[in-house]
Every structure is written in C-alpha cells, then in structure tokens.
Design a protein around this motif. Structure first.
Motif, short mmCIF file in Angstrom:
data_model
loop_
_atom_site.label_atom_id
_atom_site.label_comp_id
_atom_site.label_asym_id
_atom_site.label_seq_id
_atom_site.Cartn_x
_atom_site.Cartn_y
_atom_site.Cartn_z
N GLY A 65 48.86 91.93 72.92
CA GLY A 65 47.80 91.70 71.78
C GLY A 65 48.51 92.47 70.28
O GLY A 65 48.08 92.11 68.99
N PHE A 112 46.59 94.52 68.56
CA PHE A 112 45.94 95.23 67.91
C PHE A 112 45.87 96.12 66.50
O PHE A 112 46.61 97.46 67.36
CB PHE A 112 45.03 95.76 68.44
N SER A 145 41.19 87.81 63.51
CA SER A 145 42.56 88.33 64.45
C SER A 145 42.43 88.44 65.50
O SER A 145 43.04 88.33 66.15
CB SER A 145 42.83 88.94 63.32
N LYS A 149 43.41 86.73 69.14
CA LYS A 149 44.83 88.18 69.63
C LYS A 149 44.19 87.66 71.07
O LYS A 149 44.35 88.08 72.91
CB LYS A 149 44.64 89.81 69.76
#
Length: 78
Positions: free
Chosen positions: A2, A4, A47, A51
């Motif tokens: 991911g 993040f 975003s 993801k």
C-alpha cells in the motif's frame, strides 16, 4: 503493502470501520461532503481509496490503523 502516507493513515484511522470495504465506503461518503476548495483532503482521500482498492482484505488486516499517540502522554496519565 500500500505504501500509505502519514496523512492517509491518519485519515483511515478516523474513518476505519474495521473492514476494507467499510472504510472505502466511509471515505467515499465523506468525500461527497467536501467543499470545492478542500482540494488537499480530496487528493489524500482519492489516493487512499486508490491504494485500498488495489489491496486485498488480507493485506488490509495487516495494517495497524490506530492513532499514534505519544507514549509519554500514556505514562503521564497513569
């Protein structure tokens, strides 16, 4: 998995429902309430959603979506 950002993790902590789909639904709902000038929050939300949609539920389960409180605050409270 991911990759993040800090801001995405914070956002996901706020809206986390316990499941990947639930979190995605909550983020999509919140996104609908954003004003046109809230471009930064919209970009972070988009975003994070991108993801989240690319990962599996099993990968989501490995994320630690808990607010990162300062340990010093916890010890002071005792």
């Amino acid at each position: 998995m991911g990759n993040f950002t800090f801001d995405e993790i914070n956002l996901m902590c706020i809206y986390n429902t316990g499941t990947r789909q639930g979190l995605m639904d909550a983020l999509k709902e919140m996104r609908g309430y954003l004003e046109s000038d809230e471009t930064e929050l919209r970009a972070i939300t988009d975003s994070a959603l991108e993801k989240l949609s690319a990962m599996t539920d099993a990968d989501f389960e490995t994320l630690e979506l808990y607010p990162d409180f300062d340990d010093k605050e916890d010890t002071d409270a005792e």
